[in-house]
Design an enzyme around this catalytic site. Structure first.
Site, short mmCIF file in Angstrom:
data_model
loop_
_atom_site.label_atom_id
_atom_site.label_comp_id
_atom_site.label_asym_id
_atom_site.label_seq_id
_atom_site.Cartn_x
_atom_site.Cartn_y
_atom_site.Cartn_z
N GLU A 142 -42.81 -28.47 -30.16
CA GLU A 142 -41.52 -27.88 -30.33
C GLU A 142 -40.50 -28.41 -31.30
O GLU A 142 -39.59 -29.00 -30.84
CB GLU A 142 -40.83 -27.75 -29.01
CG GLU A 142 -41.72 -27.04 -28.15
CD GLU A 142 -41.10 -27.27 -26.53
OE1 GLU A 142 -40.08 -27.75 -26.23
OE2 GLU A 142 -41.87 -26.33 -25.65
N GLU A 249 -49.57 -21.38 -23.69
CA GLU A 249 -48.83 -21.66 -22.62
C GLU A 249 -48.60 -19.98 -22.07
O GLU A 249 -47.44 -19.82 -21.92
CB GLU A 249 -47.39 -22.51 -22.88
CG GLU A 249 -48.07 -23.77 -23.22
CD GLU A 249 -46.58 -24.73 -23.36
OE1 GLU A 249 -45.80 -24.31 -22.70
OE2 GLU A 249 -46.66 -25.67 -24.10
#
Length: 742
Positions: A142, A249
Site C-alpha cells: 500500500e 485479499e
C-alpha cells in the site's frame, strides 16, 4: 461376493467418501486457493483449515509491529502458528508484509533516519534468520500516495531518481536475503479507483530492474463491480505490466447472500483461469470474524453451514476448468528470476545506455538471452553477466524485452522500458572525468538533460540557492584504487534538519555508499563546515556515476572530497569517524565542530585499523559527551591472529548534554605491542557520543640504542609518545628505535 467382501468394499467406499469430503477445495497443483488466520488462529469451526485451503497468510502476525514491538526484541511465536501449520500440511506460507506504513513499531518515529535504515536491516536479517526459506513475500504494501506509504521511506532512499527508490531498495534487500522467494508488491483499489497509479508504480519498479516477481491486487474493491468493468481492468493492468499477478485479499463484504454469490460466480473464474494469475487468497471465511463490517465477507456461518457463495465455490473448484487452469508458477514455485535493468529510465538522444539482464534459473540452465528494443532483436547474450550497451538514436519510450532460452528449449520473457528525451548529451562537467581520491566541486555535476544527470537543481544559482527536497546530482568519476573511502562534504546551513546521502544506481542494485548525514546549523549560508562521511562499502577501481541525494534540503553544499580511509597511527589521535567497519546502533553525526560517533546503543561496536609504531605502556584522552550518568564503552586490540587484549572500560561522565564535551583521561594497564592491529570500541551501555581518542605512549619499550637520522625512516614520536613533524630536532622514536634528528 461374500459378506466379508461386501463389508470391506462398503467400508472402503465410506472411507473414500469421507476423504473426498474433507479434501482441500483446490486440486490444481500449480496455483493455490488460500486464506488467512481467523483471530490469529488457524483452525476455526467444524472444518480444519487444511481441509479447505492450500495456502495461508497471517492477517496481522507477520506485520513488523507484531514481530519487533520493542527495538531489538524479535518475537515470532504468533507468526509460527501459521508457518508451522503450512509446513506440516505442505502448502505455501506467505509473509505479509515486510514494509508498510501501517502497523510498524512506534519506536521508529523516535530515531534518526540513519538509525531507521539500520533498524530495517536488523529486521530483515531477523526475519531471514528465523524464516530462511520463505516462498512468497509481500515486500511492500500500500505505497500509493493516499494509501499507507511508509513514513520512514527516507531511510530507504526516499523517492530518489526513479520516484520509487525506497521501494526498489526494499525489494533489493528482500531479494538479497530470499533470492528464491516470489516477491510481491501489494495494494488495494487496483481495479477501480487507483488503477492508473498502481500501474505507474509497479511498471516503474519493473522498468528499473527491481527484483519484483508479481503484483498483488487485493480485490477488496469488487463488492459491486460489474463483470465487464472487472475484466477490462484486469486486461488493462496485465497488458501494461506483463508480469504474474495474485489476487491477494479477495472478499465480497455484504450480508446479502445473493449479491455475494453473484460476485463470486462472476469474478473468481476470471481470476482463477487467467494464465498470469498465480493464485487467489481469500481475506477471511468465518462469518462474523473478518475485517469487514460485522464480518459480513465470511463464507461459512459460525454454525458450520455454507453461505451460497461457499457452496458454489466448492462446486467450481471441483470443475475441470479450475483443475486445469494454467499458472505462471508451475508447482507454485519460481523457476526464472529475470530482471531487465537499464542503467537509467531516462536518457538523452545520443546517450549510450548500459543494460544488464539479471537472470538465473532454479532448476534449468540458461543457453542464451535475446534482447529486443521495440521488438527488433538488438543482441544475443550467452555469457553471464549479461551486459550490453545501446546507443539511443530517436526520442520517445523504448520497450526492452529479454527472451531467456534454456537448454531444454523453454523460454521466459521479461520487459522493461526507458525514455529517450531531447537535450544535452550526458558528459562529465569539464569533459574530463575527475579522479578519486580527489575533490569535486558540488556544482560541477554531469552535463545532460534534467532527469538524466540531475534533478531539481540549477547550476546557474547553485551556490546562492538552498538545496531542495528530493534533488539529486550525478558525478561521473574514475576511482584509481579499490578500498574504503571517506567523503568530506563542505556544507553551510542557517538551520538544522538537512539530510543527504551518497548512492550509486549500478547495474546490480541501488547502493548506499554513505549513511544519511544530518546537516547542522553552521551560522550562515557562507559559513561552511566540513562533515566527514565514512563510506559504508568499498569503492571498486574504475568508472562510477556517484549520486548525491538531497533527502531534506535547505542547506548549501560547496564540495565533495574523497580520501582513502586512513590507517590510524598509534601513538596518535583516533578520529572516531575514521572507522573501517561498525555495527548497527552507532552512526556518524555532526557534533563538537565536526563529526562524532553517536546515537549509540548497548552492544554496538566500531572497529579501526591501527598501525602501532611504538610498543609500551599507554594512556588515553577520550573526548566524550553524555546526557546520562551510566554510559560506558570498552576498548580492546585484536591482533592478526584474532587474539584480543583489553585496553580498559571508559565510564563517560554526564556532561550536561550530548552537545557538551569533556576529556576523560586514564592509564592503560596492559602494555601494547607494535604492529598493525584492530582497535574495537564496544558500547557496554549507550547514550553517549565520542569525538576522538588520543593514545599517548607513556613508557616506550624495546629501545636499545640511539641511531643517527640517516639510518631509520618513518613516522617520528618524541619521548612522550607524541607524533612530531619533519622539522622537529632532538631525540625521536622511529620504528622502535631512538634516532637523533640534527
Amino acid at each position: 461376493m461374500n459378506f466379508l467382501n461386501k463389508y470391506y468394499v462398503l467400508a472402503c467406499s465410506l472411507l473414500m467418501s469421507s476423504m473426498v469430503a474433507n479434501a482441500q477445495l483446490n486440486s490444481n497443483p500449480d496455483k493455490f486457493l488460500g486464506n488467512i488466520t481467523t483471530s490469529e488462529q488457524v483452525d476455526w469451526g467444524k472444518e480444519k483449515f487444511y481441509q479447505l485451503w492450500d495456502q495461508i497468510t497471517p492477517e496481522n502476525e507477520t506485520k513488523w509491529d507484531a514481530i519487533e514491538g520493542s527495538r531489538g526484541v524479535f518475537t515470532f511465536t504468533r507468526a509460527d502458528r501459521s508457518a508451522n501449520y503450512a509446513k506440516q500440511h505442505h502448502f505455501p506460507f506467505k509473509y505479509h508484509t515486510l514494509i508498510w506504513g501501517g502497523q510498524y513499531p512506534g519506536w521508529m518515529n523516535n530515531i534518526s533516519t540513519g538509525e531507521q535504515y539500520n533498524a530495517l536491516n536488523e529486521y530483515f536479517d531477523a526475519v531471514k534468520a528465523h524464516y530462511p526459506n520463505l516462498e512468497i513475500i509481500d515486500v511492500v504494501n500500500e505505497a500509493i500516495a493516499g494509501h499507507n506509504p511508509a513514513p520512514y521511506r527516507p531511510a530507504l532512499g526516499g523517492e530518489g531518481r526513479t520516484g520509487y527508490d525506497w521501494i526498489i531498495k526494499a525489494f533489493e534487500m528482500a531479494h538479497e536475503r530470499w533470492p528464491n522467494a516470489i516477491l510481491v508488491y501489494n495494494d488495494y483499489n487496483t481495479f477501480r479507483w487507483q488503477k492508473t497509479e498502481f500501474i505507474n508504480l509497479v511498471r516503474t519498479l519493473r522498468d528499473a530492474g527491481a527484483p519484483i516477481d508479481a503484483y498483488g491486487c487485493q480485490s477488496h474493491d469488487v463488492t459491486d463491480i460489474s463483470l465487464s468493468e472487472f475484466q477490462s481492468a484486469m486486461t488493462e493492468i496485465q497488458d501494461a505490466l506483463k508480469i504474474p499477478m495474485y489476487s491477494t485479499e479477495f472478499d465480497v463484504g455484504t450480508s446479502n447472500d445473493q449479491q455475494q454469490l453473484t460476485q463470486y460466480k462472476n469474478l473468481i473464474p476470471v481470476l482463477w483461469e487467467a494464465d498470469y494469475c498465480g493464485g487467489v487468497t481469500l481475506w477471511g471465511y468465518i462469518y462474523g470474524h473478518t475485517w469487514t463490517t460485522d464480518g459480513n465477507s465470511g463464507l461459512i456461518r459460525e454454525d458450520g453451514t455454507d453461505r451460497p457463495a461457499m457452496t458454489w465455490l466448492r462446486e467450481y473448484m471441483a470443475s475441470d476448468a479450475a483443475k486445469n487452469a494454467n499458472s505462471p508458477f508451475p508447482g507454485m514455485k519460481k523457476e526464472a528470476s529475470i530482471y531487465v535493468h537499464p542503467a537509467a529510465l531516462k536518457v538523452a538522444k545520443g546517450d549510450v545506455l548500459p543494460i544488464k539482464v539479471r537472470a538465473s534459473m532454479a532448476t534449468k540452465t540458461i543457453e542464451k538471452i535475446d534482447l529486443y528494443v521495440d521488438d527488433e532483436k538488438f543482441v544475443t547474450l550467452t555469457e553471464a553477466p549479461y551486459i550490453t550497451e545501446y546507443t539511443t538514436s530517436s526520442t520517445g519510450w523504448k520497450t526492452l524485452k529479454a527472451v531467456v532460452t534454456t537448454t531444454d528449449g523453454s523460454t521466459y520473457e521479461r520487459l522493461s522500458r526507458f525514455q529517450v528525451v531531447r537535450g544535452t548529451k550526458r558528459e562529465p562537467f569539464n569533459d574530463e572525468v575527475p579522479e578519486l581520491p580527489g575533490m569535486i566541486k558540488a556544482d560541477e555535476y554531469d552535463k545532460g538533460a534534467s532527469g538524466v544527470a540531475y534533478s531539481n537543481v540549477s547550476r546557474e544559482n547553485f551556490t546562492t540557492t538552498a538545496t531542495k527536497d528530493g534533488a539529486w546530482m550525478e558525478y561521473t568519476v574514475d576511482v584509481k584504487e579499490d578500498g574504503l573511502y571517506i567523503m568530506e562534504a563542505e556544507i553551510a546551513a542557517t538551520n538544522t534538519g538537512g539530510l543527504f546521502h551518497l548512492s550509486e544506481y549500478s547495474l546490480d542494485n541501488l547502493t548506499f555508499f554513505t549513511n544519511f548525514t544530518e546537516v547542522p546549523n553552521t551560522g550562515s549560508k557562507t559559513e561552511f563546515q566540513t562533515l566527514r562521511c565514512p563510506m559504508l562499502k568499498p569503492l571498486t577501481a574504475g568508472r562510477h556515476a556517484l549520486c548525491l541525494n538531497i533527502d531534506k534540503g535547505g542547506f548549501y553544499i560547496k564540495s565533495l572530497t574523497f580520501k582513502p580511509l586512513p590507517t590510524v597511527d598509534m601513538p596518535g589521535i583516533v578520529e572516531m569517524e575514521d572507522f573501517s567497519t561498525c555495527s548497527d546502533g552507532v552512526v556518524a553525526k555532526s557534533g563538537n565542530g565536526g563529526t562524532v560517533m553517536g546515537n549509540t546503543t548497548a552492544n554496538a561496536w566500531i572497529e579501526y585499523t591501527v598501525d602501532i609504531s611504538q610498543a609500551g605502556k599507554y594512556s588515553y584522552e577520550a573526548t566524550v559527551s553524555s546526557a546520562v550518568s551510566d554510559s560506558k564503552f570498552h576498548m580492546a586490540l585484536i591482533d592478526s591472529e584474532g587474539n584480543e587484549k583489553t585496553l580498559g572500560t571508559v565510564s563517560v561522565p554526564q556532561t550536561g548534554s550530548l552537545d557538551t564535551y569533556e576529556v576523560k583521561t586514564a592509564k592503560i594497564r596492559n602494555a601494547i605491542k607494535a604492529g598493525k592491529q584492530t582497535l574495537r570500541v564496544t558500547f557496554t551501555s549507550g547514550n553517549c557520543n565520542i569525538d576522538k581518542i588520543n593514545f599517548i605512549c607513556t613508557e616506550p619499550s624495546g629501545i636499545t640504542d640511539v641511531k643517527t637520522d640517516d639510518v631509520a625512516t618513518g613516522a617520528s614520536y618524541n619521548l612522550s609518545g607524541q607524533k612530531v613533524g619533519a622539522g622537529y630536532k632532538g631525540i625521536v622514536i622511529r620504528n622502535g628505535k631512538k634516532v637523533i634528528i640534527k
